[in-house]
Design a protein around this motif. Structure first.
Motif, mmCIF file in Angstrom:
data_model
loop_
_atom_site.group_PDB
_atom_site.id
_atom_site.type_symbol
_atom_site.label_atom_id
_atom_site.label_comp_id
_atom_site.label_asym_id
_atom_site.label_seq_id
_atom_site.Cartn_x
_atom_site.Cartn_y
_atom_site.Cartn_z
ATOM 1 N N VAL A 1 0.698 -1.150 0.153
ATOM 2 C CA VAL A 1 0.123 0.175 -0.113
ATOM 3 C C VAL A 1 1.048 1.277 0.080
ATOM 4 O O VAL A 1 0.512 2.256 -0.386
ATOM 5 C CB VAL A 1 -0.922 -0.142 1.232
ATOM 6 C CG1 VAL A 1 -1.945 1.324 1.206
ATOM 7 C CG2 VAL A 1 -1.848 -1.184 1.237
ATOM 8 N N GLY A 2 2.042 1.040 0.751
ATOM 9 C CA GLY A 2 2.926 2.427 0.737
ATOM 10 C C GLY A 2 2.695 3.230 1.708
ATOM 11 O O GLY A 2 3.301 4.261 1.640
ATOM 12 N N LEU A 3 2.513 2.754 2.840
ATOM 13 C CA LEU A 3 2.111 3.676 4.216
ATOM 14 C C LEU A 3 3.686 3.622 4.504
ATOM 15 O O LEU A 3 4.484 2.811 4.665
ATOM 16 C CB LEU A 3 1.137 2.905 5.012
ATOM 17 C CG LEU A 3 -0.222 2.961 4.476
ATOM 18 C CD1 LEU A 3 -1.139 2.720 5.642
ATOM 19 C CD2 LEU A 3 -0.568 4.370 3.970
ATOM 20 N N GLU A 4 4.058 4.854 5.581
ATOM 21 C CA GLU A 4 5.148 4.989 6.306
ATOM 22 C C GLU A 4 5.166 4.246 7.310
ATOM 23 O O GLU A 4 3.909 3.905 8.055
ATOM 24 C CB GLU A 4 5.113 6.368 6.794
ATOM 25 C CG GLU A 4 5.590 7.360 5.849
ATOM 26 C CD GLU A 4 7.040 7.157 5.145
ATOM 27 O OE1 GLU A 4 7.636 6.741 5.835
ATOM 28 O OE2 GLU A 4 7.167 7.264 4.054
ATOM 29 N N PRO A 5 6.038 3.286 7.628
ATOM 30 C CA PRO A 5 5.969 2.400 8.739
ATOM 31 C C PRO A 5 5.363 2.999 10.109
ATOM 32 O O PRO A 5 4.880 2.146 10.985
ATOM 33 C CB PRO A 5 7.491 1.849 8.990
ATOM 34 C CG PRO A 5 7.806 2.072 7.247
ATOM 35 C CD PRO A 5 7.414 3.324 7.156
ATOM 36 N N ASN A 6 6.033 4.179 10.657
ATOM 37 C CA ASN A 6 5.628 4.469 11.804
ATOM 38 C C ASN A 6 4.119 4.843 11.973
ATOM 39 O O ASN A 6 3.551 5.236 12.958
ATOM 40 C CB ASN A 6 6.379 6.045 12.036
ATOM 41 C CG ASN A 6 7.823 5.575 12.140
ATOM 42 O OD1 ASN A 6 8.135 4.646 12.378
ATOM 43 N ND2 ASN A 6 8.579 6.812 12.299
ATOM 44 N N SER A 7 3.279 5.109 10.627
ATOM 45 C CA SER A 7 2.007 5.183 10.732
ATOM 46 C C SER A 7 1.125 3.998 10.761
ATOM 47 O O SER A 7 -0.189 4.210 10.920
ATOM 48 C CB SER A 7 1.785 6.099 9.560
ATOM 49 O OG SER A 7 1.778 5.225 8.333
ATOM 50 N N ILE A 8 1.763 2.830 10.670
ATOM 51 C CA ILE A 8 1.110 1.485 10.667
ATOM 52 C C ILE A 8 0.657 1.213 12.142
ATOM 53 O O ILE A 8 1.649 0.877 13.101
ATOM 54 C CB ILE A 8 1.744 0.405 10.062
ATOM 55 C CG1 ILE A 8 2.035 1.176 8.547
ATOM 56 C CG2 ILE A 8 1.080 -1.003 10.075
ATOM 57 C CD1 ILE A 8 2.846 0.143 7.841
ATOM 58 N N PRO A 9 -0.408 1.098 12.409
ATOM 59 C CA PRO A 9 -1.012 0.499 13.936
ATOM 60 C C PRO A 9 -0.254 -0.924 14.225
ATOM 61 O O PRO A 9 -0.045 -1.642 13.059
ATOM 62 C CB PRO A 9 -2.178 0.485 13.997
ATOM 63 C CG PRO A 9 -2.858 0.363 12.617
ATOM 64 C CD PRO A 9 -1.631 1.292 11.841
ATOM 65 N N LYS A 10 -0.113 -1.145 15.418
ATOM 66 C CA LYS A 10 0.379 -2.654 15.928
ATOM 67 C C LYS A 10 -0.611 -3.626 15.915
ATOM 68 O O LYS A 10 -0.272 -4.705 15.862
ATOM 69 C CB LYS A 10 1.197 -2.570 17.240
ATOM 70 C CG LYS A 10 2.367 -1.355 17.303
ATOM 71 C CD LYS A 10 3.653 -1.958 16.326
ATOM 72 C CE LYS A 10 4.701 -0.825 16.338
ATOM 73 N NZ LYS A 10 5.540 -1.154 15.296
ATOM 74 N N ASP A 11 -1.624 -3.182 16.388
ATOM 75 C CA ASP A 11 -2.955 -4.062 16.541
ATOM 76 C C ASP A 11 -3.476 -4.538 15.248
ATOM 77 O O ASP A 11 -3.700 -3.910 14.305
ATOM 78 C CB ASP A 11 -3.911 -3.411 17.199
ATOM 79 C CG ASP A 11 -5.248 -4.368 17.488
ATOM 80 O OD1 ASP A 11 -5.102 -4.991 18.528
ATOM 81 O OD2 ASP A 11 -6.135 -4.310 16.567
ATOM 82 N N PRO A 12 -3.589 -5.808 15.123
ATOM 83 C CA PRO A 12 -3.905 -6.612 13.907
ATOM 84 C C PRO A 12 -5.417 -6.020 13.504
ATOM 85 O O PRO A 12 -5.340 -5.858 12.192
ATOM 86 C CB PRO A 12 -4.131 -8.104 14.068
ATOM 87 C CG PRO A 12 -3.013 -8.284 15.217
ATOM 88 C CD PRO A 12 -3.218 -6.989 16.287
ATOM 89 N N GLY A 13 -6.342 -6.044 14.389
ATOM 90 C CA GLY A 13 -7.343 -5.375 13.935
ATOM 91 C C GLY A 13 -7.354 -3.944 13.472
ATOM 92 O O GLY A 13 -8.197 -3.637 12.542
ATOM 93 N N GLU A 14 -6.674 -3.132 14.073
ATOM 94 C CA GLU A 14 -6.520 -1.814 13.656
ATOM 95 C C GLU A 14 -6.005 -1.752 11.958
ATOM 96 O O GLU A 14 -6.178 -1.081 11.304
ATOM 97 C CB GLU A 14 -5.677 -0.703 14.326
ATOM 98 C CG GLU A 14 -6.525 -0.637 15.779
ATOM 99 C CD GLU A 14 -5.674 0.188 16.754
ATOM 100 O OE1 GLU A 14 -4.798 0.591 16.492
ATOM 101 O OE2 GLU A 14 -5.973 0.140 18.013
ATOM 102 N N GLN A 15 -4.856 -2.644 11.974
ATOM 103 C CA GLN A 15 -4.392 -2.914 10.870
ATOM 104 C C GLN A 15 -5.187 -3.120 9.800
ATOM 105 O O GLN A 15 -5.132 -2.637 8.507
ATOM 106 C CB GLN A 15 -3.181 -3.849 10.576
ATOM 107 C CG GLN A 15 -2.138 -3.649 11.554
ATOM 108 C CD GLN A 15 -0.878 -4.733 11.574
ATOM 109 O OE1 GLN A 15 -1.086 -5.681 10.941
ATOM 110 N NE2 GLN A 15 0.417 -4.059 12.153
ATOM 111 N N LEU A 16 -6.261 -4.129 9.538
ATOM 112 C CA LEU A 16 -7.309 -4.512 8.621
ATOM 113 C C LEU A 16 -8.052 -3.325 8.417
ATOM 114 O O LEU A 16 -8.539 -3.008 7.425
ATOM 115 C CB LEU A 16 -7.998 -5.520 9.236
ATOM 116 C CG LEU A 16 -7.288 -6.973 9.349
ATOM 117 C CD1 LEU A 16 -8.197 -7.940 10.035
ATOM 118 C CD2 LEU A 16 -6.970 -7.471 7.872
ATOM 119 N N ALA A 17 -8.448 -2.452 9.615
ATOM 120 C CA ALA A 17 -9.259 -1.378 9.231
ATOM 121 C C ALA A 17 -8.541 -0.429 8.498
ATOM 122 O O ALA A 17 -9.134 0.339 7.585
ATOM 123 C CB ALA A 17 -9.534 -0.591 10.632
#
Length: 286
Positions: free
Chosen positions: A189-205
């Motif tokens: 998707v190309g998101l910045e690593p620091n902007s990616i949440p750690k929680d799997p559910g939040e990642q799917l969102a």
């Protein structure tokens, strides 16, 4: 790398003042250990268990062999049983389980702690753990296969979250893979690593917010081809009976709620076999 650049990387990772760090509890990818060493971050792998007060073997400065869990620490004896099981002896080994004589009798035999882990000791005294005794697979041809090492190796593929090896009483090895949503958000998707949440559910969102479903990747021929190329490369680390001949990508990751992971995120083999039996059988139906 220059000393200045190494220093900046160490600071960014929060390791500027670290004298040494120890990794244990589960195998760590040798490539990660090599990277840390190259950056001047003294990360060493060790081995032990609660029953021997945590530590039994350790790599350390001047005595470090990546891929092993080190040599026996002082006042510890390490030997291998005839079947390869790691045995420990020392004053730090427990006397027994509280009010459980039966479990104690199975674990402490003639003063030796039977760890349940299978390993090998090289000519320099370095111990390597190859798997759990109760998890060793035996192929239909009678070949012993340790799934843990193969699974951890395949998990070095960036897009892979979990790997479950199939091969017990089978004519060849296969695997179930789950995808790492965080890696997808970063690399696809190309998101910045620091902007990616750690929680799997939040990642799917976040994935959905960016116009994607996980199935866009689990069903993707391009992703499967990418993984196949990496599997072909990593297969070279193993003997023919241990190599993956095929694999399937699951539509979701393993979870604690579905009984597939322990609270410490270790896989539950029996439950995974049950939950995904149809997909497993499909890899052997031809």
């Amino acid at each position: 790398l220059s000393g200045v650049f190494k220093g900046k990387l160490k600071a960014a990772a929060g390791f500027s003042n670290v004298k040494f760090a120890i990794s244990g509890a589960a195998p760590i990818n040798p490539d990660i250990l090599s990277l840390f060493q190259d950056l001047g971050i003294p990360l060493y792998e060790g081995y032990g268990m609660t029953e021997n007060t945590a530590g039994a073997t350790l790599n350390y400065m001047g005595n470090n062999k990546i891929g092993s869990v080190g040599k026996a620490i002082p006042d510890t004896r390490v030997e291998l049983a005839g079947d390869g099981e790691v045995l420990l002896k020392g004053d730090h080994v427990m006397k027994g389980y509280y009010r459980d004589e039966q479990a104690t009798a199975k674990t402490i035999i003639d003063g030796w702690l039977h760890t349940g882990d299978v390993g090998k000791i090289d000519s320099d005294g370095y111990l390597s753990i190859t798997g759990r005794k109760k998890e060793i697979y035996v192929s239909s041809a009678g070949k012993n296969i340790a799934p843990l090492v193969i699974e951890e190796t395949m998990k070095s593929i960036p897009v892979i979250s979990q790997c479950f090896l199939v091969g017990d009483a089978r004519k060849y090895c296969s695997a179930l893979f789950t995808l790492d949503v965080g890696a997808i958000l970063r690399d696809k998707v190309g998101l910045e690593p620091n902007s990616i949440p750690k929680d799997p559910g939040e990642q799917l969102a976040v994935l959905k917010e960016n116009g994607h479903e996980l199935s866009d990747f689990t069903d993707s021929d391009d992703v499967k081809s990418e993984i196949q190329s990496e599997v072909n490369r990593l297969n070279g680390k193993f003997s023919n009976p241990e190599q993956l001949k095929t694999f399937s990508i699951l539509p979701r990751d393993f979870t604690i709620d579905d009984g597939e992971l322990t609270p410490t995120l270790k896989i539950r083999r029996k439950q995974i076999n049950e939950n995904w039996s149809d997909m497993i059988e499909s890899m052997y139906s031809e």
